[in-house]
Motif scaffolding. Structure first.
Motif, mmCIF file in Angstrom:
data_model
loop_
_atom_site.group_PDB
_atom_site.id
_atom_site.type_symbol
_atom_site.label_atom_id
_atom_site.label_comp_id
_atom_site.label_asym_id
_atom_site.label_seq_id
_atom_site.Cartn_x
_atom_site.Cartn_y
_atom_site.Cartn_z
ATOM 1 N N VAL A 88 0.862 -1.176 0.000
ATOM 2 C CA VAL A 88 0.000 0.000 0.000
ATOM 3 C C VAL A 88 0.902 1.231 0.000
ATOM 4 C CG1 VAL A 88 -1.693 1.299 1.337
ATOM 5 C CG2 VAL A 88 -1.868 -1.198 1.177
ATOM 6 N N VAL A 89 0.680 2.142 -0.927
ATOM 7 C CA VAL A 89 1.530 3.323 -1.021
ATOM 8 C C VAL A 89 1.246 4.293 0.122
ATOM 9 C CG1 VAL A 89 2.046 5.367 -2.427
ATOM 10 C CG2 VAL A 89 1.903 3.115 -3.493
ATOM 11 N N ALA A 90 -0.021 4.546 0.389
ATOM 12 C CA ALA A 90 -0.411 5.440 1.479
ATOM 13 C C ALA A 90 -1.577 4.812 2.224
ATOM 14 C CB ALA A 90 -0.802 6.821 0.946
ATOM 15 N N SER A 91 -1.482 4.776 3.522
ATOM 16 C CA SER A 91 -2.522 4.151 4.331
ATOM 17 C C SER A 91 -3.883 4.766 4.030
ATOM 18 C CB SER A 91 -2.190 4.309 5.815
ATOM 19 O OG SER A 91 -3.190 3.747 6.615
ATOM 20 N N GLY A 92 -4.860 3.908 3.746
ATOM 21 C CA GLY A 92 -6.212 4.371 3.492
ATOM 22 C C GLY A 92 -6.427 4.966 2.123
ATOM 23 N N ASP A 93 -5.491 4.738 1.162
ATOM 24 C CA ASP A 93 -5.646 5.374 -0.153
ATOM 25 C C ASP A 93 -6.729 4.734 -1.001
ATOM 26 O OD1 ASP A 93 -4.421 3.020 -1.022
ATOM 27 O OD2 ASP A 93 -2.505 3.968 -1.518
ATOM 28 N N GLY A 94 -7.223 3.551 -0.621
ATOM 29 C CA GLY A 94 -8.279 2.899 -1.384
ATOM 30 C C GLY A 94 -7.810 2.272 -2.677
ATOM 31 N N CYS A 95 -6.499 2.182 -2.884
ATOM 32 C CA CYS A 95 -5.950 1.685 -4.139
ATOM 33 C C CYS A 95 -5.651 0.201 -4.031
ATOM 34 C CB CYS A 95 -4.667 2.432 -4.500
ATOM 35 S SG CYS A 95 -4.895 4.214 -4.668
ATOM 36 N N PRO A 96 -5.869 -0.551 -5.102
ATOM 37 C CA PRO A 96 -5.492 -1.964 -5.071
ATOM 38 C C PRO A 96 -3.980 -2.124 -5.101
ATOM 39 C CG PRO A 96 -6.169 -1.349 -7.283
ATOM 40 C CD PRO A 96 -6.425 -0.148 -6.405
ATOM 41 N N THR A 97 -3.499 -3.278 -4.684
ATOM 42 C CA THR A 97 -2.098 -3.627 -4.865
ATOM 43 C C THR A 97 -2.017 -4.695 -5.949
ATOM 44 O OG1 THR A 97 -2.250 -5.265 -3.101
ATOM 45 C CG2 THR A 97 -1.507 -3.060 -2.491
ATOM 46 N N GLY A 98 -0.798 -5.080 -6.280
ATOM 47 C CA GLY A 98 -0.613 -6.034 -7.371
ATOM 48 C C GLY A 98 0.083 -5.358 -8.531
ATOM 49 N N GLY A 99 -0.489 -5.476 -9.729
ATOM 50 C CA GLY A 99 0.090 -4.824 -10.893
ATOM 51 C C GLY A 99 0.262 -3.337 -10.666
ATOM 52 N N SER A 100 1.392 -2.785 -11.110
ATOM 53 C CA SER A 100 1.713 -1.387 -10.846
ATOM 54 C C SER A 100 2.478 -0.812 -12.031
ATOM 55 C CB SER A 100 2.554 -1.247 -9.569
ATOM 56 O OG SER A 100 1.950 -1.906 -8.479
ATOM 57 N N SER A 101 2.330 0.496 -12.274
ATOM 58 C CA SER A 101 3.079 1.149 -13.354
ATOM 59 C C SER A 101 2.940 2.662 -13.242
ATOM 60 C CB SER A 101 2.564 0.693 -14.725
ATOM 61 O OG SER A 101 1.163 0.840 -14.829
ATOM 62 N N PRO A 102 4.010 3.356 -12.812
ATOM 63 C CA PRO A 102 3.952 4.822 -12.759
ATOM 64 C C PRO A 102 3.642 5.387 -14.141
ATOM 65 C CG PRO A 102 5.909 3.987 -11.663
ATOM 66 C CD PRO A 102 5.304 2.832 -12.379
ATOM 67 N N SER A 103 2.663 6.283 -14.209
ATOM 68 C CA SER A 103 2.199 6.745 -15.519
ATOM 69 C C SER A 103 1.966 8.253 -15.570
ATOM 70 C CB SER A 103 0.899 6.018 -15.892
ATOM 71 O OG SER A 103 -0.077 6.179 -14.874
ATOM 72 N N GLY A 104 2.447 8.969 -14.586
ATOM 73 C CA GLY A 104 2.318 10.421 -14.615
ATOM 74 C C GLY A 104 2.989 11.038 -13.409
ATOM 75 N N VAL A 105 3.701 12.145 -13.609
ATOM 76 C CA VAL A 105 4.301 12.908 -12.514
ATOM 77 C C VAL A 105 4.152 14.396 -12.830
ATOM 78 C CG1 VAL A 105 5.947 11.198 -11.667
ATOM 79 C CG2 VAL A 105 6.570 12.623 -13.600
ATOM 80 N N ALA A 106 3.816 15.180 -11.824
ATOM 81 C CA ALA A 106 3.674 16.625 -12.003
ATOM 82 C C ALA A 106 3.853 17.309 -10.667
ATOM 83 C CB ALA A 106 2.310 16.978 -12.599
ATOM 84 N N PHE A 107 4.588 18.429 -10.668
ATOM 85 C CA PHE A 107 4.782 19.213 -9.449
ATOM 86 C C PHE A 107 3.713 20.297 -9.359
ATOM 87 C CE2 PHE A 107 9.028 17.427 -9.363
ATOM 88 C CZ PHE A 107 9.266 17.314 -8.001
ATOM 89 N N TYR A 108 3.146 20.418 -8.157
ATOM 90 C CA TYR A 108 2.218 21.516 -7.933
ATOM 91 C C TYR A 108 3.023 22.765 -7.565
ATOM 92 C CZ TYR A 108 -2.240 23.655 -7.283
ATOM 93 O OH TYR A 108 -3.332 24.462 -7.456
ATOM 94 N N PRO A 109 2.579 23.964 -7.999
ATOM 95 C CA PRO A 109 3.350 25.186 -7.712
ATOM 96 C C PRO A 109 3.553 25.396 -6.220
ATOM 97 C CG PRO A 109 1.612 25.609 -9.328
ATOM 98 C CD PRO A 109 1.377 24.234 -8.807
ATOM 99 N N ARG A 110 4.715 25.959 -5.868
ATOM 100 C CA ARG A 110 4.991 26.278 -4.471
ATOM 101 C C ARG A 110 4.140 27.441 -3.983
ATOM 102 N NH1 ARG A 110 9.428 24.042 -1.857
ATOM 103 N NH2 ARG A 110 8.420 24.996 -0.066
ATOM 104 N N SER A 111 3.712 28.291 -4.909
ATOM 105 C CA SER A 111 2.878 29.438 -4.532
ATOM 106 C C SER A 111 1.952 29.768 -5.692
ATOM 107 C CB SER A 111 3.746 30.653 -4.184
ATOM 108 O OG SER A 111 4.518 31.049 -5.310
ATOM 109 N N GLY A 112 0.848 30.423 -5.375
ATOM 110 C CA GLY A 112 -0.076 30.879 -6.396
ATOM 111 C C GLY A 112 -1.021 29.834 -6.924
ATOM 112 N N GLY A 113 -1.036 28.642 -6.350
ATOM 113 C CA GLY A 113 -1.926 27.593 -6.820
ATOM 114 C C GLY A 113 -3.327 27.738 -6.271
ATOM 115 N N ALA A 114 -4.246 26.927 -6.823
ATOM 116 C CA ALA A 114 -5.639 26.975 -6.404
ATOM 117 C C ALA A 114 -5.966 25.924 -5.358
ATOM 118 C CB ALA A 114 -6.547 26.780 -7.623
ATOM 119 N N TYR A 115 -5.008 25.079 -5.009
ATOM 120 C CA TYR A 115 -5.249 24.000 -4.063
ATOM 121 C C TYR A 115 -4.892 24.452 -2.647
ATOM 122 C CZ TYR A 115 -5.694 20.562 -7.894
ATOM 123 O OH TYR A 115 -6.099 19.849 -8.987
ATOM 124 N N PRO A 116 -5.365 23.715 -1.649
ATOM 125 C CA PRO A 116 -4.994 24.043 -0.263
ATOM 126 C C PRO A 116 -3.477 24.031 -0.072
ATOM 127 C CG PRO A 116 -6.852 22.540 -0.283
ATOM 128 C CD PRO A 116 -6.385 22.652 -1.705
#
Length: 968
Positions: A399-427
């Motif tokens: 499990v990558v993160a406790s309680g993430d709700g994700c299955p285990t087994g087959g795996s394949s990283p398929s995207g990476v992106a950095f969120y801005p350090r400032s000025g973003g719309a997220y918390p």
């Protein structure tokens, strides 16, 4: 892939010593312990059930305040998106189309470029990379990376998006730029680089981005097969790319082979031209040549000059950390581990080697280790620091993160992106976070920053458990966008502070039938994130813009024949709303496709030609022509029977049938053949046929018994068996030496490492070992951090209080020191013995010791107490040959402490390995970490033992201790 590539399976570890960084490779952070579904279809051409639910925005498993919204739709296998500063969105489709949208919500894209004649759209190959010049559109170039339907410098199309002869479809890859004139291209494609020879159908060219220095960076995969240990032996004729040290037409062999996955180490073989497999390159965006300030710019080899990192398997998606030159690569693993790698500065030598295929995660890759290949063996002997460990790695069973709700087994990283350090719309908690996606798990996580400003593997949180993302990008609006390949959409995670909009859910029964047709509409599945909000419901039954009714459940009768769109609008008390719609067919039916061939009972073999054919009829149009038909062939790759992901192998339009060869793929997997028909009114119907492979069990033994063999990258302790598809390429290795045992021969006369095509009648392969003292049984010990705790969920043993023990019958013969055991004694004091220990034995001792207890398995031998909230329990799982038996001491007390509680377990594998797991150990209390406990194994007479620790605080949560049987 997952790979998108890849997709990946068995979980076995082969290490000669404790994990924690073998020579040359310091350990990475590891995961804390704390396929898309099969196509919906009308099976066999029968009408679908007449109930339909409109697709609301996805909200499951998202943090508070977030919704998953569709931005662009109607795409066919989209793979990549790029934002233009003028608001336009460019989207690449796998088949070779690049489309441009005016912005979010634009329903009518323009085809910017059609590269389909040259793009090799077959299984995981296709148009995979897309980016814009940094000052676009003033600098009017669009850059693409794609698999080419032909050889390097050859013409295309060669194979027309198929492969008629498995293992012999030699292809290549290109990086090109296209000049934009408004929303279309002008002039010819400018090919900057044409390389990456491969005969495999996966791990070709990857992604491309501009760096902050204005250079163009491109990744490429190893071009190797994903189902067996590929060192270049594949192909028919063999070695079509001419991988050293032998010419094309001759299969390379260990130990000197340099082909297959070993292409990722080609930079280390300067005696031959350097390939670009498994690398990150840095080139001039106008010419494709190496930049003059690259670390290896002084080389006489033009590809060597381009390379700034190597030893990658398939860095399919990667990105720069904003404000830096740091490159963060999601590298798709194989059998055990997925990686996120960090390159702090591509211009600062030496060029980093990330170790593939000799390493996977922090560990030696046991398939390539067992093959005794010179390129790997020399790397294992290299000084510390020669191989760069991943920044973060997670195992397929973790499990990558406790309680993430994700299955285990087959795996394949398929995207990476950095969120801005400032000025973003997220918390604020997401500022600077690294978002990363896994296509196989259908999940997205956020690795939030730590005290040093870098993403912290200890601060990963689950974000979405429903996203089939194959690309992540942050838009100008501050939302994280993702490309949904199987869904044909571009979506975004949108955050709204304060009042959240509702989510409309519309269900209609029936959705088709003769006139007059009465339809019941139900909106009771609609929701609102804000607890207590009372929703209002409005209905437009005919799509004319007039709201005809209100209420949660309503009905409407359609008196005349026609196609109608019914709409629901749900509004919350704050005035925010959401809509959903459904098509109602009155007196009009959708087309009904039928797959005539192959027979549903077909069991295909590797390379077997499979003929398919079908037809469709429509209630209005009658028999439909071939131009109305579309076929899709999907390979469903599974780690277990129910945990599968999809690889689209082929799509064909305008034909009533054709044929394809059975793929050379690992098992478990199966094919899905879908036929979709479209009538003159644009209505569609689909049917899907599942095609399972013909399989065979291959048996493996050693002389003496109990030694290890490696089959397609998976370590097995003999006697053992492996189920494969008939005809599948199967690589066998006999690791040597094993203790005092040295490999002598295989029963089929093959080399120590060799490949075969799995025969239909199966068979037994025996590896014979010789040597003085070969035959005595013992164990070798390894430790591995970041492992999930394994408990037991079966019967609770009758143990309560202090100093008690009980005899148990084992659920299957458990191998221990060369003998199968059927009974054992379990003590409340943290050990199990295969001979009567003469009591609970509360006082631990050193090992070995002829005094009782003997035949001992001691995960935590100390004076312990089974308190009222404690339990000692057992459980077992798995199929014959791969069964596991678990004994768990759960929430056990320590004598002398009323409050201390720890949990630990021992897992006995039918293959012979024994693993200890630990949880709830205090990091500040030495006794809970074993400072008065014995941890290890002892033989029956008490004359031999393998000891981890005695009276030493050496245990830790998430660190597994494994004892591997060794016949010496």
């Amino acid at each position: 892939m997952i790979r998108l590539s890849a997709l990946l399976a068995a979980l076995v570890l082969l290490l000669p010593a404790a994990v924690g960084g073998p020579p040359g490779r310091p350990p990475a952070a590891t995961a804390s312990s704390a396929g898309p579904p099969a196509a919906t279809a009308r099976s066999g051409g029968q009408p679908a059930a007449p109930t339909l639910s409109a697709g609301p925005p996805v909200t499951a498993a998202l943090p508070a305040g977030f919704t998953d919204q569709t931005v662009l739709a109607g795409l066919t296998q989209p793979t990549k998106l790029a934002f233009s500063p003028d608001g336009r969105i460019f989207v690449a489709e796998k088949a070779g189309l690049v489309k441009v949208f005016d912005g979010p919500g634009d329903p009518t894209p323009v085809v910017f470029a059609d590269l389909r004649p040259q793009v090799y759209d077959y299984t995981d190959l296709g148009l995979l990379g897309l980016t814009l010049a940094p000052s676009f559109p003033a600098d009017p170039y669009v850059y693409v990376s794609y698999s080419y339907d032909g050889v390097v410098d050859g013409s295309a199309p060669t194979y027309h998006d198929t492969c008629p002869r498995l293992g012999n479809c030699r292809s290549s890859a290109r990086v090109s730029r296209l000049r934009a004139a408004g929303d279309v291209t002008t002039g010819a494609e400018q090919v900057l680089l044409h390389d990456w020879c491969t005969q495999s159908d996966t791990h070709s060219v990857g992604d491309l981005h501009f760096g902050p220095d204005g250079a163009l960076y491109v990744t490429g995969g190893d071009g190797a097969a994903a189902s067996y240990t590929d060192y270049g032996q594949g192909g028919s004729p063999a070695n079509p790319c001419g991988d050293p040290p032998v010419p094309a037409g001759t299969a390379p062999t260990p130990p000197t082979a340099e082909g297959g996955a070993l292409r990722s180490q080609d930079l280390r073989t300067p005696g031959d031209p350097t390939g670009l497999g498994g690398t990150l390159i840095r080139i001039d965006p106008a010419t494709g040549a190496a930049r003059p300030d690259n670390p290896l710019a002084g080389s006489t080899d033009r590809n060597t000059r381009r390379i700034v990192a190597h030893g990658l398997r398939n860095a399919y998606r990667w990105t720069f950390r904003p404000g830096t030159r740091e490159v963060w690569l999601g590298d798709v693993g194989w059998r055990n581990w997925e990686e996120i790698n960090r390159l702090p500065d591509p211009l600062a030598g030496p060029v980093p080697n990330y170790g593939w295929p000799c390493y996977e995660g922090n560990n030696r890759q046991n398939g390539f280790d067992a093959a005794n290949l010179d390129l790997c063996e020399s790397l294992y002997r290299a000084p510390a620091g020669t191989v760069t460990a991943p920044y973060y790695t997670y195992a397929h069973n973790q499990v990558v993160a406790s309680g993430d709700g994700c299955p285990t087994g087959g795996s394949s990283p398929s995207g990476v992106a950095f969120y801005p350090r400032s000025g973003g719309a997220y918390p604020a908690e997401y500022a600077g976070a690294l978002f990363f996606a896994d296509y196989s798990r259908r999940c997205v996580w956020a690795m939030r920053v730590g005290a040093d400003g870098l993403p912290d593997p200890a601060r990963i949180t689950g974000f979405s458990a429903t996203a089939f993302a194959v690309d992540l990008q942050v838009g100008a609006d501050g939302d994280v966008y993702y490309v949904d390949l199987p869904g044909g959409t571009v979506r975004r995670f949108h955050h709204t502070a304060g009042n959240q909009p509702p989510v409309a859910d519309l269900r209609a029964t029936p959705v088709s039938g003769p006139a007059p047709l009465t339809v019941t509409f139900d909106a009771s599945g609609s929701t609102d994130p804000d607890a207590g909000d009372v929703l209002g419901y409005e209905w437009d039954f005919t799509g004319d813009g007039t709201w005809d009714a209100t209420g949660v459940r309503v009905a409407h009768t359609y008196p005349t024949v026609g196609t109608y769109t019914a709409r629901l609008r749900v509004t919350d008390p704050g005035g925010l709303s959401d809509t959903a719609g459904v098509q109602i067919l009155v007196g009009i039916g959708a087309p009904v496709p039928v797959i005539d061939l192959p027979d549903p009972g077909l069991r295909w073999r590797v390379g077997q030609p499979v003929t398919f054919a079908g037809h469709a009829t429509d209630p209005q149009d009658g028999p439909l022509p071939a131009s109305a038909l579309r076929w899709r062939l999907v390979n469903r790759h599974c780690t277990t029977d129910g945990d599968c992901h999809s690889h689209v192998m082929q799509e064909l339009t305008g034909v009533t049938g054709g044929s394809f060869p059975g793929p050379d793929h690992e098992y478990p997997s199966y094919l899905e053949l879908t036929l979709t028909a479209t009538d003159s009114a644009g209505l569609t119907g689909s049917t899907t046929l599942r095609l399972d492979p013909a399989t065979v069990d291959l048996a493996f033994t050693t002389v003496p018994s109990g030694l290890r063999v490696n089959v397609n990258g998976t370590e097995l302790t003999t006697p053992a068996a492996a189920r494969v598809i008939i005809g599948a390429t199967t690589t066998l290795s006999a690791p040597s030496p094993q203790g005092d045992c040295v490999f002598a021969d295989w029963s089929d006369g093959g080399a120590q490492t060799h490949a075969l095509a799995a025969p239909a009648d199966g068979g037994t392969w025996t590896a014979t070992f010789t040597g003085t003292g070969c035959g005595a049984t013992g164990y070798r010990l390894t430790t591995e951090v970041g492992q999930p705790y394994v408990g037991a969920d079966g019967p609770v043993l009758p143990l309560a209080g202090d100093d008690v023990s009980t005899r148990i019958t084992l659920p299957f013969p458990v191998p221990f020191h060369g003998r199968d055991r059927t009974t054992a004694w379990v003590s409340s004091n943290g050990f199990l013995a295969f001979v009567d220990p003469g009591g609970s034995q509360p006082l631990n001792g050193t090992l070995p010791d002829p005094a009782a207890p003997n035949a001992l398995v001691a995960p935590f031998w100390d004076d312990l107490v089974v308190r009222a909230d404690s339990a000692v329990r057992t459980g077992w799982s798995g199929a014959v040959g791969q069964r596991r038996f678990v004994v768990e001491w759960h929430n056990i007390g320590l004598y002398g402490s009323s409050s201390a509680r720890i949990s630990f377990s021992v897992v006995f594998a039918e293959t012979g390995t024994i693993t200890f797991h630990y949880a709830d150990l205090s990091t500040t209390k030495p006794r809970e970490r074993g400072d008065s406990a014995t941890v290890g194994l002892e033989n029956d007479p008490g004359t031999g033992a393998v000891v981890h620790s005695v009276n030493r605080a050496a245990l830790a949560n998430g660190t597994a201790i494994t004892f591997h049987p060794v016949v010496s």
